[in-house]
Design a protein around this motif. Structure first.
Motif, PDB file in Angstrom:
ATOM      1  N   LYS A 185      65.907  20.462 -91.786  1.00  0.00           N
ATOM      2  CA  LYS A 185      66.833  20.465 -91.992  1.00  0.00           C
ATOM      3  C   LYS A 185      67.932  21.849 -91.429  1.00  0.00           C
ATOM      4  O   LYS A 185      67.383  23.261 -91.354  1.00  0.00           O
ATOM      5  N   LEU A 186      69.111  21.793 -90.937  1.00  0.00           N
ATOM      6  CA  LEU A 186      69.741  22.534 -90.923  1.00  0.00           C
ATOM      7  C   LEU A 186      70.990  22.491 -91.591  1.00  0.00           C
ATOM      8  O   LEU A 186      71.752  21.830 -91.790  1.00  0.00           O
ATOM      9  N   LEU A 187      71.135  24.059 -91.824  1.00  0.00           N
ATOM     10  CA  LEU A 187      72.730  24.216 -93.241  1.00  0.00           C
ATOM     11  C   LEU A 187      73.699  25.072 -92.306  1.00  0.00           C
ATOM     12  O   LEU A 187      72.817  26.232 -91.569  1.00  0.00           O
ATOM     13  N   MET A 188      75.449  24.950 -91.902  1.00  0.00           N
ATOM     14  CA  MET A 188      75.605  25.606 -91.894  1.00  0.00           C
ATOM     15  C   MET A 188      76.551  26.077 -92.559  1.00  0.00           C
ATOM     16  O   MET A 188      77.791  25.298 -93.537  1.00  0.00           O
ATOM     17  N   ASN A 237      75.958  15.239 -93.013  1.00  0.00           N
ATOM     18  CA  ASN A 237      77.222  15.638 -93.177  1.00  0.00           C
ATOM     19  C   ASN A 237      77.839  16.857 -92.994  1.00  0.00           C
ATOM     20  O   ASN A 237      77.907  17.972 -93.068  1.00  0.00           O
ATOM     21  N   ALA A 238      79.288  16.329 -93.703  1.00  0.00           N
ATOM     22  CA  ALA A 238      79.967  17.465 -93.330  1.00  0.00           C
ATOM     23  C   ALA A 238      81.107  17.788 -94.109  1.00  0.00           C
ATOM     24  O   ALA A 238      81.980  16.402 -94.441  1.00  0.00           O
ATOM     25  N   LYS A 248      81.027  23.954 -93.818  1.00  0.00           N
ATOM     26  CA  LYS A 248      80.179  23.426 -94.074  1.00  0.00           C
ATOM     27  C   LYS A 248      79.860  22.115 -93.138  1.00  0.00           C
ATOM     28  O   LYS A 248      80.318  20.814 -93.172  1.00  0.00           O
ATOM     29  N   THR A 249      78.700  22.283 -93.113  1.00  0.00           N
ATOM     30  CA  THR A 249      77.685  21.523 -92.698  1.00  0.00           C
ATOM     31  C   THR A 249      76.288  21.163 -92.410  1.00  0.00           C
ATOM     32  O   THR A 249      75.594  22.221 -92.488  1.00  0.00           O
ATOM     33  N   MET A 250      75.603  19.950 -92.958  1.00  0.00           N
ATOM     34  CA  MET A 250      73.940  19.720 -93.201  1.00  0.00           C
ATOM     35  C   MET A 250      73.755  19.175 -91.633  1.00  0.00           C
ATOM     36  O   MET A 250      74.030  17.358 -92.486  1.00  0.00           O
ATOM     37  N   VAL A 251      72.748  18.967 -91.753  1.00  0.00           N
ATOM     38  CA  VAL A 251      71.795  17.691 -91.204  1.00  0.00           C
ATOM     39  C   VAL A 251      70.768  17.773 -91.095  1.00  0.00           C
ATOM     40  O   VAL A 251      69.712  18.484 -91.433  1.00  0.00           O
ATOM     41  N   GLN A 252      70.184  16.747 -91.215  1.00  0.00           N
ATOM     42  CA  GLN A 252      68.390  16.345 -91.142  1.00  0.00           C
ATOM     43  C   GLN A 252      67.654  15.953 -90.030  1.00  0.00           C
ATOM     44  O   GLN A 252      68.670  15.018 -89.997  1.00  0.00           O
ATOM     45  N   ASP A 271      76.294  23.489 -81.294  1.00  0.00           N
ATOM     46  CA  ASP A 271      77.195  22.575 -80.324  1.00  0.00           C
ATOM     47  C   ASP A 271      76.401  20.834 -81.291  1.00  0.00           C
ATOM     48  O   ASP A 271      77.520  20.394 -81.614  1.00  0.00           O
ATOM     49  N   VAL A 272      76.094  21.023 -82.321  1.00  0.00           N
ATOM     50  CA  VAL A 272      75.996  19.693 -83.167  1.00  0.00           C
ATOM     51  C   VAL A 272      76.572  19.632 -84.698  1.00  0.00           C
ATOM     52  O   VAL A 272      77.001  18.950 -84.989  1.00  0.00           O
ATOM     53  N   MET A 273      76.550  21.422 -84.880  1.00  0.00           N
ATOM     54  CA  MET A 273      76.689  22.024 -86.362  1.00  0.00           C
ATOM     55  C   MET A 273      78.672  22.415 -86.540  1.00  0.00           C
ATOM     56  O   MET A 273      79.172  21.928 -87.527  1.00  0.00           O
ATOM     57  N   ASN A 274      79.392  22.483 -85.276  1.00  0.00           N
ATOM     58  CA  ASN A 274      80.671  22.878 -85.498  1.00  0.00           C
ATOM     59  C   ASN A 274      81.153  21.877 -85.131  1.00  0.00           C
ATOM     60  O   ASN A 274      82.279  21.179 -84.135  1.00  0.00           O
ATOM     61  N   VAL A 275      81.355  21.698 -85.989  1.00  0.00           N
ATOM     62  CA  VAL A 275      82.248  19.871 -85.710  1.00  0.00           C
ATOM     63  C   VAL A 275      84.171  20.220 -85.634  1.00  0.00           C
ATOM     64  O   VAL A 275      84.635  18.951 -85.239  1.00  0.00           O
ATOM     65  N   ARG A 276      84.121  21.282 -86.311  1.00  0.00           N
ATOM     66  CA  ARG A 276      85.676  21.215 -85.304  1.00  0.00           C
ATOM     67  C   ARG A 276      86.556  22.451 -85.005  1.00  0.00           C
ATOM     68  O   ARG A 276      86.115  23.957 -85.235  1.00  0.00           O
ATOM     69  N   PHE A 277      86.363  22.503 -83.614  1.00  0.00           N
ATOM     70  CA  PHE A 277      86.690  23.204 -82.773  1.00  0.00           C
ATOM     71  C   PHE A 277      88.259  24.147 -83.788  1.00  0.00           C
ATOM     72  O   PHE A 277      87.657  26.001 -83.629  1.00  0.00           O
TER      73      PHE A 277
END
Length: 246
Positions: free
Chosen positions: A84-87, A63-64, A69-73, A119-125
């Motif tokens: 889970k990873l949270l940024m 989810n972004a 804000k990004t969270m992946v599991q 690489d996975v969590m940062n969805v926007r440059f």
């Protein structure tokens, strides 16, 4: 003479402002091909290859929201399921099932193979880098040579995965084509090749990033978006206390 000098300085300042605006606008266009909207759900697959053979894989749902804000599991493999990873901004954490507290991470730490957490969590440059246009150059791809605009991206946040990136952007469609990623020392860490444009929600999204290590040249990692859709994501998804209870 003074008027001429003053005019020249004013023209140069306006030109620099125009170039900066063009660079910012171009990077915004690039990001529009990496995310379907300001708030979205996604699923990714990561495949790591060594000496031409698949060595490990993982599937994650994520989810972004907004720029930061990004969270992946993990969904697969089974022994990673529920992790889970949270940024949020410069803060990044990992949550492991049956533990009482999250562990802090950095964006530059390796997640799997050549793929870092960033690489996975940062969805926007745009969230991490300030861009400048440095020229134009053709890049050889599987579909032939592609004329590109070259952007130099400098990290503007402590949580950025790389201190500097050189990004080649397709002149026609403004999709990312290739990136060189550098450490603070100036060392080239990896090269990323972007490919495979698909339609998600009616938008053209670049779905595949292939990461090549510049030292271990017989290894590479593929990150692929297999699904992506706009969605309203609750703020609680990005709250440490909430994630500990999930």
């Amino acid at each position: 003479m003074k008027k001429t000098i003053a005019f020249g300085l004013l023209f140069a300042a306006l030109l620099c402002d125009a170039i900066a605006l063009d660079a910012d606008g171009l990077l915004a266009d690039v990001d529009s091909h990496r995310a379907v909207g300001p708030s979205f759900r996604f699923k990714i697959r990561i495949d790591d290859y060594a000496k031409g053979s698949l060595s490990q894989s993982a599937v994650m749902s994520g989810n972004a929201k907004g720029m930061n804000k990004t969270m992946v599991q993990y969904e697969d493999p089974a022994n990673m399921r529920g992790k889970k990873l949270l940024m949020v901004d410069d803060d990044m954490y990992v949550f492991v099932p049956k533990t009482q507290r999250p562990v802090r991470l950095t964006a530059s730490q390796r997640l799997m193979g050549q793929a870092s957490n960033g690489d996975v969590m940062n969805v926007r440059f745009q969230a991490d880098y300030s861009p400048a246009i440095t020229g134009e150059e053709s890049v050889a791809t599987e579909d032939g040579d592609r004329p590109c605009v070259v952007l130099e991206l400098k990290a503007k946040r402590a949580g950025s995965a790389y201190n500097r990136m050189v990004l080649w952007v397709d002149k026609e469609g403004h999709c990312p084509v290739k990136a060189d990623c550098y450490a603070l020392s100036g060392k080239l860490l990896k090269t990323v090749e972007y490919s495979q444009v698909k339609l998600f929600g009616g938008k053209r999204i670049v779905t595949r990033a292939t990461l090549y290590d510049k030292i271990a040249r017989d290894t590479y990692t593929v990150i692929e978006f297999v699904d992506m859709a706009e969605a309203e994501i609750p703020d609680s998804f990005f709250n440490k206390e909430y994630l500990l209870r999930m």
